[in-house]
Design a protein around this motif. Structure first.
Motif, PDB file in Angstrom:
ATOM      1  N   PRO A  13       4.158  80.538 -27.482  1.00 41.55           N
ATOM      2  CA  PRO A  13       3.788  80.828 -26.094  1.00 41.55           C
ATOM      3  C   PRO A  13       2.432  81.520 -25.956  1.00 41.55           C
ATOM      4  CG  PRO A  13       6.075  81.404 -26.471  1.00 41.55           C
ATOM      5  CD  PRO A  13       5.487  81.058 -27.808  1.00 41.55           C
ATOM      6  N   ASN A  14       2.006  82.221 -27.006  1.00 42.80           N
ATOM      7  CA  ASN A  14       0.728  82.940 -26.936  1.00 42.80           C
ATOM      8  C   ASN A  14      -0.339  82.331 -27.846  1.00 42.80           C
ATOM      9  OD1 ASN A  14       1.969  83.649 -29.293  1.00 42.80           O
ATOM     10  ND2 ASN A  14       1.604  85.830 -29.109  1.00 42.80           N
ATOM     11  N   GLY A  30      -7.079  79.729 -22.073  1.00 44.29           N
ATOM     12  CA  GLY A  30      -5.734  79.428 -21.601  1.00 44.29           C
ATOM     13  C   GLY A  30      -4.818  80.622 -21.759  1.00 44.29           C
ATOM     14  N   GLY A  31      -3.789  80.646 -20.947  1.00 42.95           N
ATOM     15  CA  GLY A  31      -2.796  81.720 -20.988  1.00 42.95           C
ATOM     16  C   GLY A  31      -1.520  81.253 -21.658  1.00 42.95           C
ATOM     17  N   ARG A  32      -0.427  81.730 -21.170  1.00 41.30           N
ATOM     18  CA  ARG A  32       0.888  81.438 -21.740  1.00 41.30           C
ATOM     19  C   ARG A  32       1.162  79.928 -21.745  1.00 41.30           C
ATOM     20  NH1 ARG A  32       4.873  84.212 -23.481  1.00 41.30           N
ATOM     21  NH2 ARG A  32       7.015  83.548 -23.293  1.00 41.30           N
ATOM     22  N   ILE A  33       1.787  79.465 -22.820  1.00 42.42           N
ATOM     23  CA  ILE A  33       2.097  78.043 -22.995  1.00 42.42           C
ATOM     24  C   ILE A  33       3.593  77.829 -22.777  1.00 42.42           C
ATOM     25  CG2 ILE A  33       2.149  76.134 -24.646  1.00 42.42           C
ATOM     26  CD1 ILE A  33      -0.301  77.402 -25.972  1.00 42.42           C
ATOM     27  N   ILE A  50      -0.168  74.700 -19.974  1.00 42.66           N
ATOM     28  CA  ILE A  50      -0.916  75.907 -20.299  1.00 42.66           C
ATOM     29  C   ILE A  50      -1.312  76.572 -18.989  1.00 42.66           C
ATOM     30  CG2 ILE A  50      -2.951  76.862 -21.439  1.00 42.66           C
ATOM     31  CD1 ILE A  50      -2.953  74.265 -23.164  1.00 42.66           C
ATOM     32  N   ASN A  51      -0.891  77.803 -18.800  1.00 43.98           N
ATOM     33  CA  ASN A  51      -1.259  78.542 -17.599  1.00 43.98           C
ATOM     34  C   ASN A  51      -2.705  79.010 -17.708  1.00 43.98           C
ATOM     35  OD1 ASN A  51       1.291  78.478 -16.226  1.00 43.98           O
ATOM     36  ND2 ASN A  51       2.043  79.828 -17.831  1.00 43.98           N
ATOM     37  N   ILE A  52      -3.457  78.785 -16.625  1.00 44.29           N
ATOM     38  CA  ILE A  52      -4.869  79.147 -16.596  1.00 44.29           C
ATOM     39  C   ILE A  52      -5.128  79.959 -15.336  1.00 44.29           C
ATOM     40  CG2 ILE A  52      -7.236  78.279 -16.566  1.00 44.29           C
ATOM     41  CD1 ILE A  52      -6.102  75.611 -17.601  1.00 44.29           C
ATOM     42  N   LEU A  69      -6.608  73.634 -29.004  1.00 45.28           N
ATOM     43  CA  LEU A  69      -5.467  74.473 -29.327  1.00 45.28           C
ATOM     44  C   LEU A  69      -5.656  74.960 -30.743  1.00 45.28           C
ATOM     45  CD1 LEU A  69      -2.636  75.475 -28.422  1.00 45.28           C
ATOM     46  CD2 LEU A  69      -1.730  73.369 -29.365  1.00 45.28           C
ATOM     47  N   LYS A  70      -5.828  76.243 -30.923  1.00 42.77           N
ATOM     48  CA  LYS A  70      -6.083  76.800 -32.253  1.00 42.77           C
ATOM     49  C   LYS A  70      -4.791  76.769 -33.062  1.00 42.77           C
ATOM     50  CE  LYS A  70     -10.216  78.668 -31.122  1.00 42.77           C
ATOM     51  NZ  LYS A  70     -10.990  77.842 -30.338  1.00 42.77           N
ATOM     52  N   GLY A  71      -4.907  76.254 -34.268  1.00 41.28           N
ATOM     53  CA  GLY A  71      -3.754  76.189 -35.144  1.00 41.28           C
ATOM     54  C   GLY A  71      -4.196  76.308 -36.586  1.00 41.28           C
ATOM     55  N   GLN A  72      -3.283  76.126 -37.476  1.00 43.20           N
ATOM     56  CA  GLN A  72      -3.590  76.196 -38.891  1.00 43.20           C
ATOM     57  C   GLN A  72      -4.200  74.876 -39.340  1.00 43.20           C
ATOM     58  OE1 GLN A  72      -3.299  78.971 -40.741  1.00 43.20           O
ATOM     59  NE2 GLN A  72      -2.772  79.907 -38.797  1.00 43.20           N
ATOM     60  N   PRO A  73      -5.259  74.913 -40.152  1.00 45.73           N
ATOM     61  CA  PRO A  73      -5.842  73.661 -40.638  1.00 45.73           C
ATOM     62  C   PRO A  73      -4.873  72.919 -41.541  1.00 45.73           C
ATOM     63  CG  PRO A  73      -6.861  75.552 -41.706  1.00 45.73           C
ATOM     64  CD  PRO A  73      -5.934  76.091 -40.657  1.00 45.73           C
ATOM     65  N   ASN A  74      -5.090  71.618 -41.672  1.00 46.33           N
ATOM     66  CA  ASN A  74      -4.213  70.775 -42.476  1.00 46.33           C
ATOM     67  C   ASN A  74      -4.584  70.767 -43.946  1.00 46.33           C
ATOM     68  OD1 ASN A  74      -2.524  69.730 -40.375  1.00 46.33           O
ATOM     69  ND2 ASN A  74      -4.357  68.731 -39.622  1.00 46.33           N
ATOM     70  N   LYS A  75      -5.742  71.275 -44.289  1.00 45.45           N
ATOM     71  CA  LYS A  75      -6.171  71.353 -45.679  1.00 45.45           C
ATOM     72  C   LYS A  75      -6.527  72.794 -45.986  1.00 45.45           C
ATOM     73  CE  LYS A  75      -8.069  66.739 -46.249  1.00 45.45           C
ATOM     74  NZ  LYS A  75      -9.179  66.011 -46.822  1.00 45.45           N
ATOM     75  N   GLY A  76      -6.903  73.024 -47.238  1.00 46.98           N
ATOM     76  CA  GLY A  76      -7.344  74.358 -47.605  1.00 46.98           C
ATOM     77  C   GLY A  76      -8.567  74.765 -46.808  1.00 46.98           C
ATOM     78  N   GLU A  77      -8.806  76.038 -46.655  1.00 43.68           N
ATOM     79  CA  GLU A  77      -9.894  76.533 -45.816  1.00 43.68           C
ATOM     80  C   GLU A  77     -11.251  75.987 -46.196  1.00 43.68           C
ATOM     81  OE1 GLU A  77     -10.364  80.688 -44.946  1.00 43.68           O
ATOM     82  OE2 GLU A  77      -8.199  80.914 -44.852  1.00 43.68           O
ATOM     83  N   ASN A  78     -11.495  75.718 -47.474  1.00 47.13           N
ATOM     84  CA  ASN A  78     -12.803  75.277 -47.912  1.00 47.13           C
ATOM     85  C   ASN A  78     -12.961  73.762 -47.959  1.00 47.13           C
ATOM     86  OD1 ASN A  78     -13.638  77.941 -48.239  1.00 47.13           O
ATOM     87  ND2 ASN A  78     -12.688  78.043 -50.254  1.00 47.13           N
ATOM     88  N   GLU A  79     -11.898  73.020 -47.668  1.00 45.07           N
ATOM     89  CA  GLU A  79     -11.977  71.567 -47.673  1.00 45.07           C
ATOM     90  C   GLU A  79     -12.390  71.080 -46.291  1.00 45.07           C
ATOM     91  OE1 GLU A  79      -8.874  69.341 -49.795  1.00 45.07           O
ATOM     92  OE2 GLU A  79      -7.975  71.303 -50.115  1.00 45.07           O
ATOM     93  N   LYS A  80     -13.180  70.001 -46.262  1.00 39.64           N
ATOM     94  CA  LYS A  80     -13.638  69.445 -44.999  1.00 39.64           C
ATOM     95  C   LYS A  80     -12.861  68.176 -44.693  1.00 39.64           C
ATOM     96  CE  LYS A  80     -18.234  71.339 -45.394  1.00 39.64           C
ATOM     97  NZ  LYS A  80     -19.662  71.082 -45.440  1.00 39.64           N
ATOM     98  N   TYR A  81     -12.665  67.896 -43.415  1.00 42.10           N
ATOM     99  CA  TYR A  81     -11.980  66.700 -42.992  1.00 42.10           C
ATOM    100  C   TYR A  81     -12.462  66.326 -41.604  1.00 42.10           C
ATOM    101  CZ  TYR A  81      -9.156  70.376 -40.884  1.00 42.10           C
ATOM    102  OH  TYR A  81      -8.737  71.492 -40.206  1.00 42.10           O
TER     103      TYR A  81
END
Length: 150
Positions: A13-14, A30-33, A50-52, A69-81
């Motif tokens: 939600p946050n 964006g606010g609460r989801i 998404i509340n705005i 939407l910020k989330g965790q990357p699908n690869k390691g932090e130093n890998e590019k995709y």
């Protein structure tokens, strides 16, 4: 906005979101989801809202926006995709995934292999190189060789 069912559990939600509205030339935080409770049986996606904050009444119903939407990357932090908006990936009748890209001002269909979704974007494992121009709007009305504006 639709989120693949494999990723919906990661949406909180946050979760941090940025909404860009080209018509206004502005971005909003964006606010609460709010998550939908039922998946679309055809696309296997869940709708989210998404509340705005809109105190100056600049945002109007039906305005087109891009959501990050910020989330965790699908690869390691130093890998590019390469990633593209989920909506840019199409599926042919035989199940082949593809995107439309612009090559010298003309539309070209490109077969791709996809990875995991990350927010409203999806990883392209094969078929797209960094720097290539992907058509993300109006691709429903084009065919191979259609002239495109860049």
């Amino acid at each position: 906005m639709s989120i693949p069912e494999k990723e919906i559990a990661n949406i909180r939600p946050n979760s941090t979101t940025t909404i860009s509205v080209d018509a206004l030339g502005k971005s909003f935080n964006g606010g609460r989801i709010e998550k939908g409770v039922q998946a679309d049986p055809m696309t296997h996606t869940y709708d989210i809202k998404i509340n705005i904050g809109n105190p100056s009444q600049q945002l109007l119903p039906g305005m087109v926006c891009n959501v990050e939407l910020k989330g965790q990357p699908n690869k390691g932090e130093n890998e590019k995709y390469c990633t593209v908006p989920i909506s840019a990936v199409q599926q042919s009748a035989d199940g082949e995934k593809y995107i439309w890209k612009s090559v010298e001002g003309k539309a070209q269909r490109q077969k791709v292999s996809i990875g995991k979704a990350n927010g409203n974007r999806i990883v392209i494992l094969n078929g797209l190189q960094a720097g290539e121009k992907v058509i993300t709007e109006g691709f429903h009305k084009i065919s191979e060789g259609t002239e495109v504006r860049e």
